[in-house]
Design an enzyme around this catalytic site. Structure first.
Site, short mmCIF file in Angstrom:
data_model
loop_
_atom_site.label_atom_id
_atom_site.label_comp_id
_atom_site.label_asym_id
_atom_site.label_seq_id
_atom_site.Cartn_x
_atom_site.Cartn_y
_atom_site.Cartn_z
N ASN A 14 3.08 -3.38 -58.33
CA ASN A 14 2.16 -3.30 -59.49
C ASN A 14 1.43 -4.64 -59.67
OD1 ASN A 14 2.25 -0.69 -61.18
ND2 ASN A 14 4.36 -1.00 -60.51
N ARG A 66 22.86 -16.24 -73.04
CA ARG A 66 21.65 -15.40 -73.14
C ARG A 66 20.57 -16.08 -73.98
NH1 ARG A 66 19.76 -11.13 -70.23
NH2 ARG A 66 17.95 -10.28 -71.33
N HIS A 110 5.57 2.22 -67.25
CA HIS A 110 6.81 3.00 -67.11
C HIS A 110 6.51 4.21 -66.23
CE1 HIS A 110 10.81 4.44 -68.09
NE2 HIS A 110 10.27 5.63 -68.25
N ASP A 147 7.02 -2.84 -78.06
CA ASP A 147 7.52 -3.20 -79.39
C ASP A 147 9.02 -3.46 -79.25
OD1 ASP A 147 7.61 0.20 -80.79
OD2 ASP A 147 8.77 -0.76 -79.19
N GLY A 149 11.50 -1.65 -79.52
CA GLY A 149 12.32 -0.58 -78.93
C GLY A 149 12.26 -0.62 -77.41
N ASP A 151 10.64 1.24 -74.44
CA ASP A 151 9.58 2.21 -74.06
C ASP A 151 9.07 3.00 -75.27
OD1 ASP A 151 11.63 2.96 -71.19
OD2 ASP A 151 10.09 1.43 -71.41
C1 GRF Z 1 7.75 0.54 -60.95
O1 GRF Z 1 8.14 1.84 -60.61
C2 GRF Z 1 7.50 0.46 -62.41
O2 GRF Z 1 7.00 1.65 -62.97
C3 GRF Z 1 8.84 0.19 -62.97
O3 GRF Z 1 9.50 -0.63 -62.03
C4 GRF Z 1 8.90 -0.46 -60.77
C5 GRF Z 1 8.39 -1.79 -60.32
O4 GRF Z 1 7.90 -1.73 -59.05
N1 GRF Z 1 8.74 -0.44 -64.26
P1 GRF Z 1 7.11 -3.02 -58.47
O5 GRF Z 1 8.00 -4.23 -58.64
O6 GRF Z 1 5.83 -3.16 -59.26
O7 GRF Z 1 6.86 -2.65 -57.03
#
Ligand code: GRF
Length: 208
Positions: A14, A66, A110, A147, A149, A151
């Site tokens: 991503n 933490r 997500h 936020d 929560g 997701d």
């Molecule tokens: C993706 O499937 C994203 O939707 C989820 O974690 C995964 C990350 O993949 N939150 P990458 O590290 O971007 O390849």
């Protein structure tokens, strides 16, 4: 110019979609000013370095507790004064202090159509295993503001993906990434950079 800090933990596909979107002009007026990661071995860090983007690794293992880890994470974000924080496969619960400080300026991708298959325990391949187990015919991905929560923040945009009879969790994950995630995240960042995304009373409107 929108200053974006991108938080990653794994493969970074991503992140790569955002990098490529900026390079190709699909994501305008945006600069990735820092990539933050909690996992020193993440492929995402290599992708950032190959693109000449500054990286910072903030690993919980390097802190006594933490609270100290979270303090270091928030500091590493604050240092670059981002306009937008992008959680691109970031497997760390964002500290409440950061969510408050950057209200409606943190987005997450997500791999399902929220509110389906999301919340605690639904991440990575598990999301697609649950979708196949339920027998849904359509799944997809969601970009939302973060936020306090899990997701649960205001939804910015979603993209649907068909589920095939012979899908495995892996084949479904791959198609959701290719057809939805890698399209949605750059699209949302581009529209945020253009000032086309507004949040009012927990609802998002996007001027296309
Ligand atoms: C993706 O499937 C994203 O939707 C989820 O974690 C995964 C990350 O993949 N939150 P990458 O590290 O971007 O390849």
């Amino acid at each position: 110019m929108l200053r974006a800090a991108v938080c990653v933990s794994g493969g970074g596909t991503n992140l790569q979609a955002i990098i490529d979107g900026i390079a190709q002009g699909a994501v305008a007026h945006t600069e990735i000013v820092r990539v933050l990661c909690n996992n020193p071995g993440a492929r995402a860090l290599e992708r950032a370095k190959e693109a000449g983007i500054e990286t910072v690794c903030v690993s919980p293992k390097d802190y006594a507790d933490r609270a100290q880890f979270e303090e270091a994470l928030v500091r590493s974000v604050d240092e670059v004064s981002p306009d937008l924080i992008v959680l691109a496969g970031f497997m760390v619960k964002v500290p409440v202090e950061m969510i408050k400080k950057y209200e409606n300026r943190i987005i997450n991708i997500h791999p399902s159509l929220i509110p389906a298959f999301c919340g605690t325990g639904y991440y990575g391949i598990r999301v697609h295993e649950a979708a196949l187990a339920r027998g849904v015919k359509i799944t997809g991905a969601t970009v939302h503001f973060v936020d306090e929560g899990m997701d649960t923040g205001p939804i910015i945009k979603q993209k649907a993906v068909k589920v095939y009879e012979n899908d495995t969790p892996e084949s479904l994950q791959k198609r959701v990434m290719e057809e939805a995630e890698w399209v949605l995240l750059p699209w949302c960042i581009n529209h945020i950079a253009a000032g086309k995304v507004k949040v009012e009373n927990g609802r998002v409107t996007v001027m296309e």
